[in-house]
Each structure stands twice: as structure tokens, then as C-alpha cells.
Design an enzyme around this catalytic site. Structure first.
Site, PDB file in Angstrom:
ATOM      1  N   GLU A   1       0.732  -1.189   0.039  1.00  0.00           N
ATOM      2  CA  GLU A   1       0.024  -0.033   0.017  1.00  0.00           C
ATOM      3  C   GLU A   1       0.999   1.272  -0.026  1.00  0.00           C
ATOM      4  O   GLU A   1       0.763   1.999   0.900  1.00  0.00           O
ATOM      5  CB  GLU A   1      -1.064   0.056   1.072  1.00  0.00           C
ATOM      6  CG  GLU A   1      -1.885  -1.169   1.005  1.00  0.00           C
ATOM      7  CD  GLU A   1      -3.138  -1.068   2.127  1.00  0.00           C
ATOM      8  OE1 GLU A   1      -2.971  -0.436   3.243  1.00  0.00           O
ATOM      9  OE2 GLU A   1      -4.223  -1.659   1.688  1.00  0.00           O
TER      10      GLU A   1
ATOM     11  N   GLU B   1      -5.696  -7.289  -1.752  1.00  0.00           N
ATOM     12  CA  GLU B   1      -6.435  -7.510  -0.323  1.00  0.00           C
ATOM     13  C   GLU B   1      -7.989  -7.069  -0.590  1.00  0.00           C
ATOM     14  O   GLU B   1      -8.235  -5.985  -1.267  1.00  0.00           O
ATOM     15  CB  GLU B   1      -5.790  -6.448   0.653  1.00  0.00           C
ATOM     16  CG  GLU B   1      -4.522  -6.754   1.087  1.00  0.00           C
ATOM     17  CD  GLU B   1      -3.894  -5.576   2.228  1.00  0.00           C
ATOM     18  OE1 GLU B   1      -4.697  -5.158   2.770  1.00  0.00           O
ATOM     19  OE2 GLU B   1      -2.602  -5.763   2.296  1.00  0.00           O
TER      20      GLU B   1
END
Ligand code: CA
Length: 658
Positions: free
Chosen positions: A196, A294
Site C-alpha cells: 500500500e 487485499e
């Protein structure tokens, strides 16, 4: 697409790995022939059409070793204790993801938590995944603890390094870590260089440095696992052109990567349509593979480990599916379909195995979180991350999003991965009942709804009959208790239904606060005029909202009008009428509220205007209306102001039963 084909592919891949391991003369991982058997009697899975057999069905299972050390046991679908990685392979998972932190330990060797995941954790997980024919997805955070859009802290050992040294460190570390896996025969199929990394990574916040570090990681992956895919990973697909900007930067600096991966948490990350659109834009523009790295969804709103969860009932989160096992599966199924629809290569669920370490007490669980790192953070993390982990350390905040129950038994939703290609048609049943809110006039009568909106196992919505647990005595108690909201339980389709009865003072007037920004259904009767007489949109001049009726006249003795609304079909009864006014420069005035029944004024109530901001609110009570009569309520404004004439604002008309 048959399920057996997927199982067969697993066997072929396993056989290939065997050869590889033998060829290098390294320690051999004992392979097991795994049959995918995801058939379900209760789970409904709408077939995802055209799903390729090599579509990545991933599961992040990073916490498993720390959970097992804490005493957690996992079971098969048949209820036997069994390696959780085998259970996942049987359910159709073909890829296991694992996060890797450089050094998640304090000086005394105490783990920061979150599974204390190092490359050794990845090694253990990788061996078990490989044994069951699953590939490993290694997720390097390049940090000593959680890296996400909010924080990308540099590892302790790399602090203060200039970008050249840090880049070298990333390269050497990645190379050494992957070599460990390679030597053990772990089947690594993808490696993430960063987690991320929304504009930050490893303590760097400028793209020149970030891409430099990504390049170093990528180079190491190419050397050790030349057949593995290199992935970059970002979050927040809902944020405008952010992804396109990242992809442009990566392209500009010619970062060597294969997969542009996104997190997609349905509560925060926008719609599936938007996700498809932003990922497709990148795959089309830059020729990259795309996937969801995710995702997750709650199967219950309940916490199961005495540590509050990120997602529960209430708050402002988006809840597109019910928090049920079926709802969880439907959410994942729709993410799979979306990614596949744009040619994406896979979907990875986040931490479907992270369950409670115990059912007894917070104290007991807390000891395990501290000792084995099986909570999201331990108190020892304070030395590295004092502001977040150091303050809020504790257990698992996503146990209600796991695909195993708190007892370690798999949920039917885990089978969605194995069933997506073929679909699973089971008898449709009501899976959840939507709560109903009913607004009822406190002086009126309660008519309970006879149906409620049910969400079925295929995610369709339909009205079904309901019975409520409320008798006459209960209803009387409710009305005697006054204005407020009262919960009533019921039963529909074999499930509990909830009704919230909101007893209110019902307002029989429409556009009561002029928020429509138009006059209708009010009318004005101009008996001498006003230069200005209109509905105005100005929050500072309104009693509530932003709209109100405005009047002003430059001339002396020129404000003279009525503002009224007629209500037909009123139930017979007694009513009260309330309205508010403010203004000034009225001079001698004649302002009053009035009620008219069948053309005759039956009551008035005088009002005054004085100065700006001083609202005068008055009420006419005891207006008795009989069946079939029409009632008109309104305000008469007549001012004989000198000079500039009068001005004022009228707002908030209420006609309530009494
Ligand atoms: Ca929890």
C-alpha cells in the site's frame, strides 16, 4: 470449467516443483495430492463466467504460526483437526500471501505482534503452502511493522541511510530473504515490492526515492525467482486519478514490474464499477496485469476475541451485503467477477485465518497476544511505533472478517474460491432481514408493516411476510412513553426482524421549512404588496435549514400579505399550528397566525417583529377539524413602517395533532 480441472492443475504444478527441488539438490518439501472439493449444500454462488483456471485465488494467512503458538487449532470441513493450509487448498485457494517485516522485535527480542512476521514466518508458511500445491505471494513491507497509506516507517537498521545505501539495503535484503525460500524449495509465484505504497515507502515520500527502492527490490526478485511476478501495491482506488498518477510515475521511471495490485475493502474503497474502471485504465494504458491484493468482508458484526473490531454495526461504513457467511461469500464472489471482467489475474483475501486466540477473557487472550504476537500489535511495538501501536495495541480487529469461526472450523464462505468458476446452486433462502423504521404520529394510530425486505442467498431482495412481537399492552406503553424510538422484534422467513417505531409529532404541512426553495404548496395573497416577497436560500436568515420566506418593501405602508397552506384529507381531530417570524422596521403592525375551516377564520394569534435574529414563535392550539373539513393555516403580515419600510423572514410551520 470444471472443479476437477483446477485440482488437476494443482497436481501438475506440484509435480513440476518436485522436479525443481530435486534438480537443485535442496531440501525437498513433501508434496501432497490435494483435491479441491468445495461442494456446498447451503452456500449459493452465482457462477462467474469465463473464469480462467489459473485465476489467482489468494489468501493472506500471515498470522497462522502465531495463532498456532497461541494454542489455536484449525479443522477441516469434516470437523477433523487438520492443517489450515490443506483446508484452504481443498476449498480452492491456490495462492497464499504472507507479509514480511525486516525486524519486528524490540531490543530484548520481544515481538511487535501482527504475527511477528519475518522471512522465517514466510518460510514456514511457504513450505506448508508448497506442500499442498499452492504458490506463495511474498509481501515485503520494507518496514519493521505495518506499512499502509498512513505509515511507511523505515526499518530500524536502515534509519539515516542515504538513498544509495538504502537502495542497496533493499536489494541485498530482498535477495537474501528470497534465497532462503528458494533454497527450501518454496514455490514463490509473486513478490510485492512494498505494501500500500500510496506515495510513501520505507520512510521515503518522494517518487524519485520510492521508485529507486522499488527497482532495487524488483531486481532482486528477477535474480532469485525469475519466473515470479513482481507486483506493486496501492490502496484507495476511490480517490480520483491517484492510481493513474502512480502508474505514470512508475512508467516515467521505468520501474520493472508486472502486476499493479489494489486493496479493495468494500466499506471504504468505492464501488466495484469504479474499481474496474481504474484498474482497466492502467492495464490498457500501461499493459500491466492487474489484481486485487487485499479484500475482505464481515460475516458477523460481533467481536469474538475481546478486542474491538474495525468493522461492526453502526457508523458510516458502506454495507452492500449483510454481515452473514453468505453475504461475505457474495462480496468476495462479486470482487472476483469484477476483476475477471477486466482481464485481471486474481483476488487475494486478507487474513481469512486470523481468528480469536481464546474464548475466555480479555486477560487470557492478552497474555497470548503479548507472548506470541497473535494480536494486531503488542505493547513492545511502542518502541518502534509509539503513536499508534504503542497506544492502541491489543488483539485482532478483523476476526469477524475471517473465513474460520472463532472455534477454528472453516465457514462455508471459504468455498467461494473453489465454487466461483462452476457456481453453486442451492435452494434460495432469506439470509438477512433489513431493519425497518416506521414514523408514526404520536397522536395517531400504529399500523405495523405486514412485510419486510429480505436479502436472499443470491443477494436478491424481496418483500416477505413478517409477524411482530408487540401486543396491545406493549403498544399502549409505547405511546404513553411519549416521543421517541422504540425497537420491536419480529420473525420473517425464519429470521429475526427488527422494527424501529419512531413516535413523532407528525407535521401535516408540506414544504414546512421552505427547503424546496419554492413556494408550492404555500400560496401568498397580496393585499397591498411588498417589493420583495419570495422564498430565499440563505442559511443565516433561516430558523432551520437554508430556506425561508423573505419580504421587504422600500415604501411606507406597503407590506400587506397573507401566506397560507390548505390541508385536505385531514383526519378528524384536534390540531395545533405553529410558525415563526423575525424582522424589523415594521412601525405600526398587524401580524397574526390564523386558522380557517371551511372558509371561516376560527382562530388567530398575534405576533411581532422587532430586530434581526429575534424570532417570534407562536402557536394556535385547539383547532378542531371534523371529518371532511378542509383546514387552511397561515400568517397575515401587515406593516405600516416609515422610511425604508418593513422587512422580515418567515420559517418553520408546524401543524401537529394535539
Ligand atoms: Ca476482535
Amino acid at each position: 470449467m470444471k472443479k476437477t480441472n483446477r485440482a488437476l492443475m494443482g497436481i501438475i504444478l506440484a509435480a513440476g516443483m518436485l522436479l525443481g527441488a530435486c534438480g537443485s539438490g535442496e531440501e525437498m518439501i513433501k508434496k501432497q495430492d490435494v483435491q479441491v472439493n468445495a461442494a456446498s449444500d447451503s452456500l449459493y454462488v452465482k457462477q462467474v463466467e469465463g473464469l480462467p483456471e489459473d485465476f489467482i485465488m489468494g489468501m493472506d494467512a500471515s498470522s497462522v504460526p502465531s495463532l498456532e503458538a497461541s494454542g489455536v487449532r484449525f479443522y477441516s470441513f469434516d470437523g477433523e483437526e487438520q492443517d489450515v493450509f490443506l483446508t484452504m487448498a481443498q476449498a480452492g485457494i491456490n495462492t497464499i500471501r504472507v507479509r514480511v517485516w525486516n525486524d519486528p522485535f524490540d531490543e530484548a527480542g520481544n515481538g511487535y505482534g501482527g504475527g511477528n512476521c519475518t522471512i522465517d514466518t514466510a518460510l514456514e508458511i511457504g513450505k506448508r503452502a508448497t506442500a499442498y500445491g499452492m504458490g506463495l505471494l511474498v509481501d515485503f513491507h520494507y518496514s519493521d511493522f505495518w506499512a499502509d497509506p498512513a505509515k511507511q516507517m523505515v526499518p530500524k537498521a536502515w534509519e539515516g541511510m542515504d538513498i544509495e545505501s538504502k537502495s542497496e539495503a533493499v536489494y541485498e535484503y530482498t535477495r537474501g530473504a528470497l534465497k532462503k525460500l528458494k533454497d527450501a524449495g518454496v514455490e514463490v509465484r509473486m513478490v510485492q515490492v512494498g505494501n500500500e505504497t500510496n506515495g510513501a515507502m520505507c520512510g521515503e515520500t518522494r517518487w524519485f526515492e520510492i521508485q529507486y527502492l522499488m527497482q532495487a527490490g524488483s531486481k532482486a526478485v528477477r535474480e532469485i525467482y525469475p519466473d515470479a511476478l513482481v507486483a506493486v501495491h496501492f490502496a484507495n482506488p476511490e480517490k480520483g486519478d491517484a492510481y493513474l498518477t502512480y502508474a505514470e510515475k512508475l512508467d516515467y521511471y521505468q520501474v520493472d514490474y508486472d502486476v499493479f495490485g489494489s486493496s479493495y475493502y468494500p466499506y471504504w474503497h468505492g464501488t466495484l464499477e469504479n474499481l474496474a474502471s481504474v484498474l482497466q485504465q492502467i492495464s490498457t494504458t500501461y499493459g500491466k496485469k492487474v489484481m486485487v491484493l487485499e479484500t475482505s468482508y464481515a460475516y458477523t458484526a460481533e467481536d469474538t476475541d475481546f478486542n474491538g473490531n474495525t468493522i461492526g454495526d453502526g457508523g458510516t461504513i458502506v454495507k452492500n451485503y449483510p454481515f452473514t457467511v453468505q453475504g461475505q461469500a457474495n462480496s468476495v464472489r462479486d470482487v472476483i467477477e469484477t476483476v475477471n471482467s477486466i482481464g485481471g489475474i486474481g483476488v487475494c483475501y486478507w487474513e481469512g485465518t486470523w481468528i480469536s486466540v481464546g474464548q475466555n477473557s480479555w486477560e487470557e487472550n492478552s497474555q497470548k497476544w503479548e507472548a506470541f504476537g497473535s494480536g494486531w500489535a503488542s505493547s513492545y511495538a511502542a518502541s518502534y511505533d509509539p503513536e499508534d501501536a504503542g497506544k492502541y495495541y491489543g488483539g485482532c480487529a478483523v476476526d469477524n472478517q475471517a473465513m474460520f469461526g472463532p472455534d477454528g472450523h472453516p465457514l462455508e464462505s471459504l468455498k467461494v474460491f473453489g465454487l466461483a468458476a462452476s457456481g453453486s446452486v442451492t435452494d434460495l433462502r432469506a439470509d438477512a432481514i433489513q431493519d425497518t423504521t416506521l414514523y408514526v404520529d404520536i397522536n395517531g394510530t400504529l399500523e405495523l408493516p405486514t412485510t419486510v425486505s429480505a436479502i436472499f442467498s443470491d443477494d436478491s431482495r424481496k418483500e416477505i411476510p413478517v409477524t411482530w412481537n408487540l401486543d396491545k399492552a406493549g403498544e399502549e406503553v409505547m405511546f404513553a412513553s411519549g416521543v421517541g424510538t422504540y425497537p420491536v422484534t419480529g420473525e420473517a422467513g425464519g429470521l429475526e426482524a427488527m422494527l424501529y417505531v419512531a413516535l413523532i409529532e407528525y407535521n401535516f404541512l408540506e414544504n414546512y421549512s421552505f427547503e424546496n426553495m419554492e413556494l408550492d404548496p404555500w400560496v401568498t395573497r397580496d393585499a397591498g404588496g411588498a417589493d420583495e416577497l419570495y422564498v430565499e436560500d440563505k442559511v443565516t436568515d433561516s430558523l432551520t435549514g437554508t430556506g425561508h420566506m423573505h419580504f421587504w418593501s422600500s415604501k411606507t405602508d406597503s407590506v400587506n400579505f397573507d401566506l397560507e397552506q390548505t390541508v385536505g384529507d385531514l383526519p378528524a381531530g384536534t390540531y395545533k399550528f405553529t410558525m415563526s417570524i423575525m424582522g424589523g422596521d415594521a412601525g405600526e403592525s398587524n401580524i397574526y397566525l390564523y386558522a380557517v375551516i371551511n372558509g371561516e377564520i376560527t382562530a388567530t394569534m398575534p405576533m411581532v417583529i422587532t430586530s434581526y435574529g429575534n424570532w417570534d414563535t407562536q402557536t394556535i392550539r385547539d383547532i378542531t377539524v371534523e371529518e371532511g373539513q378542509s383546514l387552511t393555516v397561515g400568517i397575515h403580515v401587515e406593516c405600516r413602517g416609515e422610511g425604508n419600510g418593513a422587512w422580515g423572514k418567515i420559517d418553520d410551520a408546524l401543524l401537529n395533532s394535539q
